[in-house]
Design a protein around this motif. Structure first.
Motif, PDB file in Angstrom:
ATOM      1  N   ASP A 199       0.813  -1.225   0.000  1.00 12.90           N
ATOM      2  CA  ASP A 199       0.000   0.000   0.000  1.00 12.90           C
ATOM      3  C   ASP A 199       0.845   1.273   0.000  1.00 12.90           C
ATOM      4  OD1 ASP A 199      -2.457  -1.344  -0.013  1.00 12.90           O
ATOM      5  OD2 ASP A 199      -2.331  -1.667   2.151  1.00 12.90           O
ATOM      6  N   ILE A 200       2.019   1.182  -0.590  1.00 12.60           N
ATOM      7  CA  ILE A 200       2.884   2.364  -0.710  1.00 12.60           C
ATOM      8  C   ILE A 200       2.691   2.953  -2.102  1.00 12.60           C
ATOM      9  CG2 ILE A 200       5.253   3.225  -0.659  1.00 12.60           C
ATOM     10  CD1 ILE A 200       5.937   0.875   1.184  1.00 12.60           C
ATOM     11  N   GLU A 201       2.113   4.157  -2.178  1.00 11.12           N
ATOM     12  CA  GLU A 201       1.749   4.765  -3.454  1.00 11.12           C
ATOM     13  C   GLU A 201       2.926   4.883  -4.415  1.00 11.12           C
ATOM     14  OE1 GLU A 201      -0.492   6.259  -6.442  1.00 11.12           O
ATOM     15  OE2 GLU A 201      -1.247   5.469  -4.545  1.00 11.12           O
ATOM     16  N   ASP A 202       4.099   5.256  -3.920  1.00 14.10           N
ATOM     17  CA  ASP A 202       5.257   5.458  -4.787  1.00 14.10           C
ATOM     18  C   ASP A 202       5.872   4.155  -5.297  1.00 14.10           C
ATOM     19  OD1 ASP A 202       5.045   8.174  -4.713  1.00 14.10           O
ATOM     20  OD2 ASP A 202       6.489   8.450  -3.090  1.00 14.10           O
ATOM     21  N   LEU A 203       5.357   3.013  -4.799  1.00 15.99           N
ATOM     22  CA  LEU A 203       5.879   1.724  -5.257  1.00 15.99           C
ATOM     23  C   LEU A 203       4.926   1.032  -6.233  1.00 15.99           C
ATOM     24  CD1 LEU A 203       7.455   0.086  -2.072  1.00 15.99           C
ATOM     25  CD2 LEU A 203       8.610   1.246  -3.959  1.00 15.99           C
ATOM     26  N   LYS A 204       4.074   1.793  -6.889  1.00 18.68           N
ATOM     27  CA  LYS A 204       3.107   1.204  -7.804  1.00 18.68           C
ATOM     28  C   LYS A 204       3.803   0.391  -8.907  1.00 18.68           C
ATOM     29  CE  LYS A 204      -1.305   3.638  -7.759  1.00 18.68           C
ATOM     30  NZ  LYS A 204      -1.784   2.777  -6.765  1.00 18.68           N
ATOM     31  N   ILE A 205       3.246  -0.779  -9.182  1.00 16.00           N
ATOM     32  CA  ILE A 205       3.733  -1.606 -10.278  1.00 16.00           C
ATOM     33  C   ILE A 205       2.533  -2.015 -11.133  1.00 16.00           C
ATOM     34  CG2 ILE A 205       5.762  -2.443  -9.045  1.00 16.00           C
ATOM     35  CD1 ILE A 205       4.240  -5.028  -8.474  1.00 16.00           C
ATOM     36  N   ALA A 206       2.804  -2.462 -12.351  1.00 20.39           N
ATOM     37  CA  ALA A 206       1.707  -2.780 -13.271  1.00 20.39           C
ATOM     38  C   ALA A 206       2.069  -3.969 -14.153  1.00 20.39           C
ATOM     39  CB  ALA A 206       1.372  -1.559 -14.119  1.00 20.39           C
ATOM     40  N   PRO A 207       2.189  -5.169 -13.579  1.00 12.98           N
ATOM     41  CA  PRO A 207       2.550  -6.336 -14.381  1.00 12.98           C
ATOM     42  C   PRO A 207       1.554  -6.584 -15.510  1.00 12.98           C
ATOM     43  CG  PRO A 207       1.739  -6.987 -12.222  1.00 12.98           C
ATOM     44  CD  PRO A 207       1.939  -5.524 -12.165  1.00 12.98           C
ATOM     45  N   ILE A 208       2.060  -7.160 -16.603  1.00 20.91           N
ATOM     46  CA  ILE A 208       1.242  -7.449 -17.778  1.00 20.91           C
ATOM     47  C   ILE A 208       0.555  -8.808 -17.595  1.00 20.91           C
ATOM     48  CG2 ILE A 208       1.302  -7.894 -20.262  1.00 20.91           C
ATOM     49  CD1 ILE A 208       3.887  -6.110 -20.286  1.00 20.91           C
ATOM     50  N   LEU A 209      -0.776  -8.807 -17.648  1.00 22.30           N
ATOM     51  CA  LEU A 209      -1.531 -10.048 -17.536  1.00 22.30           C
ATOM     52  C   LEU A 209      -1.584 -10.782 -18.878  1.00 22.30           C
ATOM     53  CD1 LEU A 209      -4.551  -8.938 -15.320  1.00 22.30           C
ATOM     54  CD2 LEU A 209      -2.331  -9.836 -14.599  1.00 22.30           C
ATOM     55  N   ARG A 210      -1.761 -10.032 -19.936  1.00 27.57           N
ATOM     56  CA  ARG A 210      -1.753 -10.577 -21.296  1.00 27.57           C
ATOM     57  C   ARG A 210      -1.574  -9.435 -22.273  1.00 27.57           C
ATOM     58  NH1 ARG A 210      -8.049 -11.915 -22.829  1.00 27.57           N
ATOM     59  NH2 ARG A 210      -9.016 -10.557 -21.280  1.00 27.57           N
ATOM     60  N   LYS A 211      -1.356  -9.782 -23.526  1.00 31.52           N
ATOM     61  CA  LYS A 211      -1.146  -8.741 -24.526  1.00 31.52           C
ATOM     62  C   LYS A 211      -1.521  -9.238 -25.910  1.00 31.52           C
ATOM     63  CE  LYS A 211       3.771  -9.943 -24.754  1.00 31.52           C
ATOM     64  NZ  LYS A 211       5.150  -9.468 -24.572  1.00 31.52           N
ATOM     65  N   TYR A 212      -1.894  -8.303 -26.751  1.00 23.96           N
ATOM     66  CA  TYR A 212      -2.097  -8.547 -28.173  1.00 23.96           C
ATOM     67  C   TYR A 212      -1.014  -7.738 -28.874  1.00 23.96           C
ATOM     68  CZ  TYR A 212      -3.896  -7.776 -32.893  1.00 23.96           C
ATOM     69  OH  TYR A 212      -4.013  -7.702 -34.256  1.00 23.96           O
ATOM     70  N   GLN A 213      -0.153  -8.411 -29.639  1.00 26.15           N
ATOM     71  CA  GLN A 213       0.972  -7.707 -30.245  1.00 26.15           C
ATOM     72  C   GLN A 213       1.167  -8.164 -31.679  1.00 26.15           C
ATOM     73  OE1 GLN A 213       4.424  -7.661 -27.741  1.00 26.15           O
ATOM     74  NE2 GLN A 213       5.649  -6.449 -29.165  1.00 26.15           N
ATOM     75  N   GLU A 214       1.002  -7.239 -32.605  1.00 29.09           N
ATOM     76  CA  GLU A 214       1.172  -7.554 -34.021  1.00 29.09           C
ATOM     77  C   GLU A 214       2.654  -7.634 -34.370  1.00 29.09           C
ATOM     78  OE1 GLU A 214      -3.035  -5.385 -35.242  1.00 29.09           O
ATOM     79  OE2 GLU A 214      -1.153  -4.574 -36.037  1.00 29.09           O
ATOM     80  N   PRO A 215       2.981  -8.412 -35.405  1.00 27.18           N
ATOM     81  CA  PRO A 215       4.385  -8.532 -35.809  1.00 27.18           C
ATOM     82  C   PRO A 215       4.974  -7.164 -36.147  1.00 27.18           C
ATOM     83  CG  PRO A 215       3.026 -10.149 -36.938  1.00 27.18           C
ATOM     84  CD  PRO A 215       2.079  -9.216 -36.242  1.00 27.18           C
ATOM     85  N   ALA A 216       6.215  -6.963 -35.760  1.00 31.36           N
ATOM     86  CA  ALA A 216       6.885  -5.684 -36.007  1.00 31.36           C
ATOM     87  C   ALA A 216       7.862  -5.812 -37.162  1.00 31.36           C
ATOM     88  CB  ALA A 216       7.631  -5.224 -34.760  1.00 31.36           C
ATOM     89  N   SER A 217       8.018  -4.724 -37.879  1.00 30.04           N
ATOM     90  CA  SER A 217       9.051  -4.661 -38.910  1.00 30.04           C
ATOM     91  C   SER A 217      10.411  -4.712 -38.216  1.00 30.04           C
ATOM     92  CB  SER A 217       8.911  -3.348 -39.682  1.00 30.04           C
ATOM     93  OG  SER A 217      10.073  -3.080 -40.417  1.00 30.04           O
TER      94      SER A 217
END
Length: 232
Positions: A97-115
């Motif tokens: 519960d420390i505001e400055d330690l916020k994290i945001a792990p990725i649960l899933r993603k949609y990612q198109e092929p990159a050049s």
């Protein structure tokens, strides 16, 4: 509380930002306003891209896909030959519960092929405050993409967000950064909400019942692009 507008924020944009901060606005109007804001941001980006054949990669979070990112794509795809796209589902929380330690792990993603060579990587988000979501998603993207330039884009940013994001990366990465925003705000609540920001919790303002529901949502934009790739 002080709001500073960038030189990108003309009178029409300021009216749209006022609509976002109006807490009485219904979700459908809020969604349409976000889409229009995305179109204006797309126009601002296009003014910095000279070659219609360049490789552009746009990334957003799930809550922004059908509105802010869709608006930007409308603008970009009118002029650019191709724009690749990625969407991230993040679970944002504060350890201990420390505001400055916020994290945001990725649960899933949609990612198109990159050049193999991406000229412009664009990260768009409805608001950038602590920058943890942008940091997480950008870190993931640059494992596979080596962009010449990285555009960090949001309608509103917290005044300390730029510096915080730059401090999260090595110089060879943050030297590629360029920030595009319409307004910067310098006040945050103890819960981390930027004031006036975009009028509160973006999940609820867009019509989602909190973070869990938005992470179960499959954007129409993702469905459409996935189907197009399969058909291709």
């Amino acid at each position: 509380m002080t709001r500073i507008y960038s030189n990108l924020a003309n009178e029409s944009v300021r009216v749209l930002l006022d609509t976002l901060t109006d807490k009485s606005v219904a979700p459908d109007i809020y969604q349409k306003t976000m889409t229009k804001v995305g179109m204006h941001l797309g126009d601002a980006i296009l003014s910095q891209i000279g070659d219609v054949h360049c490789n552009v990669y746009l990334a957003c979070t799930v809550e922004d896909a059908d509105f802010l990112a869709q608006g930007m794509l409308v603008s970009l795809e009118k002029q650019l030959k191709t724009v690749a796209f990625a969407c991230f589902w993040n679970q944002r929380f504060s350890p201990f519960d420390i505001e400055d330690l916020k994290i945001a792990p990725i649960l899933r993603k949609y990612q198109e092929p990159a050049s193999p060579s991406v000229n412009y990587l664009i990260i768009i988000k409805s608001i950038i405050s602590g920058a943890c979501v942008v940091r997480t998603n950008l870190t993931d993207l640059i494992q596979k993409i080596d962009p010449e330039k990285i555009f960090i884009v949001a309608p509103v940013m917290y005044v300390q967000a730029e510096e915080k994001l730059k401090n999260s990366f090595e110089k060879d990465i943050y030297d590629k950064f360029r920030f595009f925003f319409f307004a910067k705000d310098d006040e945050r609540t103890s819960e981390g909400e930027v004031l006036p920001g975009i009028g509160g919790d973006v999940y609820e303002r867009l019509g989602f019942d909190g973070q869990e529901e938005k992470n179960k949502y499959i954007p129409e934009l993702v469905k459409a692009r996935r189907s197009k790739i399969k058909l291709g």
